[in-house]
Design an enzyme around this catalytic site. Structure first.
Site, short mmCIF file in Angstrom:
data_model
loop_
_atom_site.label_atom_id
_atom_site.label_comp_id
_atom_site.label_asym_id
_atom_site.label_seq_id
_atom_site.Cartn_x
_atom_site.Cartn_y
_atom_site.Cartn_z
N GLY A 144 35.64 26.91 74.81
CA GLY A 144 35.05 27.53 75.99
C GLY A 144 34.16 26.56 76.75
N ASN A 159 27.94 27.22 68.76
CA ASN A 159 28.90 28.07 68.07
C ASN A 159 28.41 28.55 66.70
OD1 ASN A 159 30.98 27.70 70.08
ND2 ASN A 159 32.47 27.93 68.45
N ASN A 161 37.05 27.46 64.68
CA ASN A 161 37.14 28.65 65.53
C ASN A 161 37.98 28.31 66.76
OD1 ASN A 161 34.92 30.24 67.86
ND2 ASN A 161 36.51 31.22 66.68
N SER A 206 25.78 42.89 74.51
CA SER A 206 24.38 43.22 74.79
C SER A 206 23.41 42.28 74.09
CB SER A 206 24.08 44.67 74.38
OG SER A 206 24.25 44.85 72.98
N ARG A 243 24.88 26.36 77.03
CA ARG A 243 26.27 26.16 77.42
C ARG A 243 26.41 25.81 78.91
NH1 ARG A 243 30.10 28.29 73.34
NH2 ARG A 243 31.65 28.31 75.00
N HIS A 260 36.09 37.57 69.92
CA HIS A 260 36.57 36.24 69.58
C HIS A 260 35.62 35.48 68.67
CE1 HIS A 260 39.29 32.93 70.10
NE2 HIS A 260 38.43 32.17 70.75
N TRP A 261 34.40 35.97 68.52
CA TRP A 261 33.38 35.24 67.77
C TRP A 261 32.97 36.02 66.51
CZ3 TRP A 261 28.85 32.56 70.79
CH2 TRP A 261 29.29 31.30 71.24
#
Length: 276
Positions: A40, A48, A108, A178, A188, A255-256
């Protein structure tokens, strides 16, 4: 923003024979675990995995948290193709430079694809795999049909990403956004503006499904059933192909996995590393 001013911890650097300089954090001692983040915008090993590594340190593992080339504090050349072969070569060079005989690879998304690619290329160097929604088990077109990737590409294509643009992208990574931390978004966003324009356009990862039967090491995998980036059906492909694979499928999870189900992820991984 220069590399020196990024809001990320600074650890160690290694220069590969190609001249590529990679940044990594080296925490703890014991058997080596290499952490490979996803692709990403603005990603880094720290952003991450910062909620997971301390638990692995306490459990007696050496954690090498790598910034992939093009990300974090590592070099970001604009004259290369960021394809799987490039990333695997960088990882192989990293393992050679640190003189690591055998390692566990924990990856990941893109990092999972790199872990699979490295294992297929040099199986004798990889003791175990831990994969979270890994890439590399679908055609490229399939990934670009996923809502998360389509919207990420759209937002990234508008120009430099600030904190609000990063919030839009990161919200897609999680089932429940949230709890997104402002510090994560700032980390990031700061990295994203330093990344080369060709990073994502040249990021080609082949479908390795047909070769999964070659992987003989134990695999522990995780996948969120609400993943908007990588189709959860990829878990079935790995289970069908790799003889020593097991997967945890988690509902209400995007996804995480390592972030949304941190304690479960940490606990399950440490049990796998201790007992196989």
């Amino acid at each position: 923003m220069s590399e020196q001013n990024l809001p990320l911890p600074e650890g160690h650097y290694v220069e590969l024979p190609s001249g590529l300089r990679l940044h990594y954090l080296d925490e703890g001692s014991g058997p080596a675990v290499i952490w490979l983040h996803g692709s990403g915008p603005g990603a880094s090993g720290y952003s991450n995995f910062k909620g997971n590594v301390p638990v692995f340190v306490a459990a007696g593992y050496r954690n090498l948290v790598l910034d992939l080339p093009g990300f974090g504090r590592s070099d970001k050349p604009d004259n290369v193709d960021y394809d799987l072969a490039f990333f695997v070569a960088a990882l192989r060079g990293f393992v050679d430079a640190l003189d690591l005989p055998r390692v566990t690879l924990l990856g990941n998304s893109l990092g999972g694809a790199i872990a699979l690619g490295m294992t297929l290329e040099q199986p004798q160097r990889v003791e175990r795999l831990i994969l979270m929604a890994p890439g590399g088990v679908e055609a490229r077109e399939t990934y670009f049909e996923m809502e998360g990737i389509r919207r990420m590409v759209e937002i990234y294509g508008r120009g430099p990403m600030g904190v609000e643009e990063m919030r839009q992208v990161m919200s897609l990574q999680l089932y429940d956004a949230s709890g997104l931390e402002e510090s994560l978004l700032a980390e990031r966003a700061a990295v994203a503006v330093t990344q080369p324009a060709n990073l994502f356009s040249t990021m080609l990862v082949p479908d390795m499904t047909e070769r999964l039967n070659e992987i003989q090491c134990p695999i522990l995998g995780f996948w969120g059933t609400n993943d908007l980036f990588n189709p959860p059906g990829g878990a079935d492909k790995i289970l069908a192909g790799a003889p020593k694979a097991r997967f945890l499928m988690l509902n209400r999870c995007g996804h995480w996995v390592q972030v949304e189900h941190r304690e479960l992820f940490n606990r399950t991984c440490l049990d796998f590393l201790a007992h196989g």
